[in-house]
Design an enzyme around this catalytic site. Structure first.
Site, PDB file in Angstrom:
ATOM      1  N   HIS A  87       0.868  -1.190   0.000  1.00 54.27           N
ATOM      2  CA  HIS A  87       0.000   0.000   0.000  1.00 54.27           C
ATOM      3  C   HIS A  87       0.903   1.238   0.000  1.00 54.27           C
ATOM      4  O   HIS A  87       1.958   1.238   0.621  1.00 54.27           O
ATOM      5  CB  HIS A  87      -0.900  -0.024   1.237  1.00 54.27           C
ATOM      6  CG  HIS A  87      -1.966   1.026   1.197  1.00 54.27           C
ATOM      7  ND1 HIS A  87      -1.719   2.337   1.506  1.00 54.27           N
ATOM      8  CD2 HIS A  87      -3.267   0.957   0.847  1.00 54.27           C
ATOM      9  CE1 HIS A  87      -2.846   3.030   1.354  1.00 54.27           C
ATOM     10  NE2 HIS A  87      -3.794   2.223   0.959  1.00 54.27           N
ATOM     11  N   GLU A 136      -3.901   2.195  -7.275  1.00 57.34           N
ATOM     12  CA  GLU A 136      -4.291   3.276  -6.365  1.00 57.34           C
ATOM     13  C   GLU A 136      -3.389   4.487  -6.590  1.00 57.34           C
ATOM     14  O   GLU A 136      -2.317   4.578  -5.972  1.00 57.34           O
ATOM     15  CB  GLU A 136      -4.136   2.822  -4.910  1.00 57.34           C
ATOM     16  CG  GLU A 136      -5.058   1.716  -4.501  1.00 57.34           C
ATOM     17  CD  GLU A 136      -5.359   1.765  -3.009  1.00 57.34           C
ATOM     18  OE1 GLU A 136      -6.521   1.632  -2.662  1.00 57.34           O
ATOM     19  OE2 GLU A 136      -4.422   1.967  -2.213  1.00 57.34           O
TER      20      GLU A 136
HETATM   21  P1  PGA Z   1      -9.632   5.929   0.372  1.00 54.32           P
HETATM   22  O1  PGA Z   1      -8.401   4.927   0.604  1.00 54.32           O
HETATM   23  O2  PGA Z   1     -10.779   5.108  -0.132  1.00 54.32           O
HETATM   24  O3  PGA Z   1      -9.887   6.526   1.741  1.00 54.32           O
HETATM   25  O4  PGA Z   1      -9.172   6.946  -0.621  1.00 54.32           O
HETATM   26  C1  PGA Z   1      -8.151   3.887  -0.293  1.00 54.32           C
HETATM   27  C2  PGA Z   1      -6.947   3.110   0.170  1.00 54.32           C
HETATM   28  O5  PGA Z   1      -6.014   3.717   0.705  1.00 54.32           O
HETATM   29  O6  PGA Z   1      -6.887   1.870   0.008  1.00 54.32           O
END
Ligand code: PGA
Length: 212
Positions: A87, A136
């Protein structure tokens, strides 16, 4: 999503939120209302809550898998189905590198835990044997400013072209109002949800949008 021949994953990433009591309240609210088929729903609590959450899911017989937000395979293998690796917050705050992520992915696979590897663009190298990815983009995480669905789909397509069979999720400011625009993209196989997963009813609204 009905009519589309693909799995849809809906993954709640609680990050450092929720006490055990709050976690169990969420399970009580969400578990009984989840659709019994058609979606793969996963909750990723803090390490402290993992065991209680797992027990509550087993007792309720809810269609909900459990994920961890990092890996410690020997300890976790009896508790989790999936582990989120790489992440962006771990890459940034814990100096996790592509090499560390690859080593953890290998350990996860050896312990029959599904590695879900987060990438920030189509250029992030993917470890061998990994089939589940979350795209992401940093600008979208926790900002209320999601990527454009067509762009997310393009990144997903380019990962799929490069690496062959993959399921690619989108993550970053997903809510019940925008989730459909992502999962209806041909190349997007679900969502990784941070902030909007914390409140049970909002998470259920996301699940509902994905089941339509
Ligand atoms: P968010 O986070 O939905 O709060 O933008 C997503 C993540 O970090 O997996």
């Amino acid at each position: 999503m009905a009519g589309l021949d693909k799995n849809i994953w809906v993954i709640a990433n609680w990050k450092s939120n929720k006490t055990i009591k709050e976690a169990l309240e969420w399970i009580d609210c969400v578990g009984p209302k989840l659709p019994k088929q058609g979606l793969k729903v996963v909750v990723c609590p803090t390490f402290v809550c993992l065991e209680e959450v797992k027990k509550a899911i087993l007792v309720g017989n809810f269609p909900l898998m459990v994920g961890s937000q990092d890996l410690s395979p020997r300890i976790l293998k009896d508790v989790v189905d999936l582990a989120i690796l790489g992440h962006s917050e771990r890459r940034e705050n814990f100096a996790e590198t592509d090499a560390t992520v690859a080593a953890k992915a290998k350990q996860a696979l050896a312990h029959h835990i599904i590695p879900l590897v987060c990438v920030q663009s189509a250029d992030t190298p993917l470890p061998q044997g990994v089939n589940l990815i979350a795209y992401e983009p940093i600008f979208a995480i926790g900002t209320g400013n999601p990527d454009i669905p067509q762009n997310a789909s393009k990144v997903s397509a380019s990962l799929k072209n490069k690496y062959g069979h993959l399921e690619v999720l989108y993550g970053g400011s997903v809510t019940h109002t925008n989730v459909r625009s992502f999962v209806k993209q041909e190349n997007i196989n679900g969502v990784l949800v941070g902030k909007a997963s914390l409140e049970g009813e909002e998470f259920l609204a996301i699940v509902k949008e994905c089941s339509k």
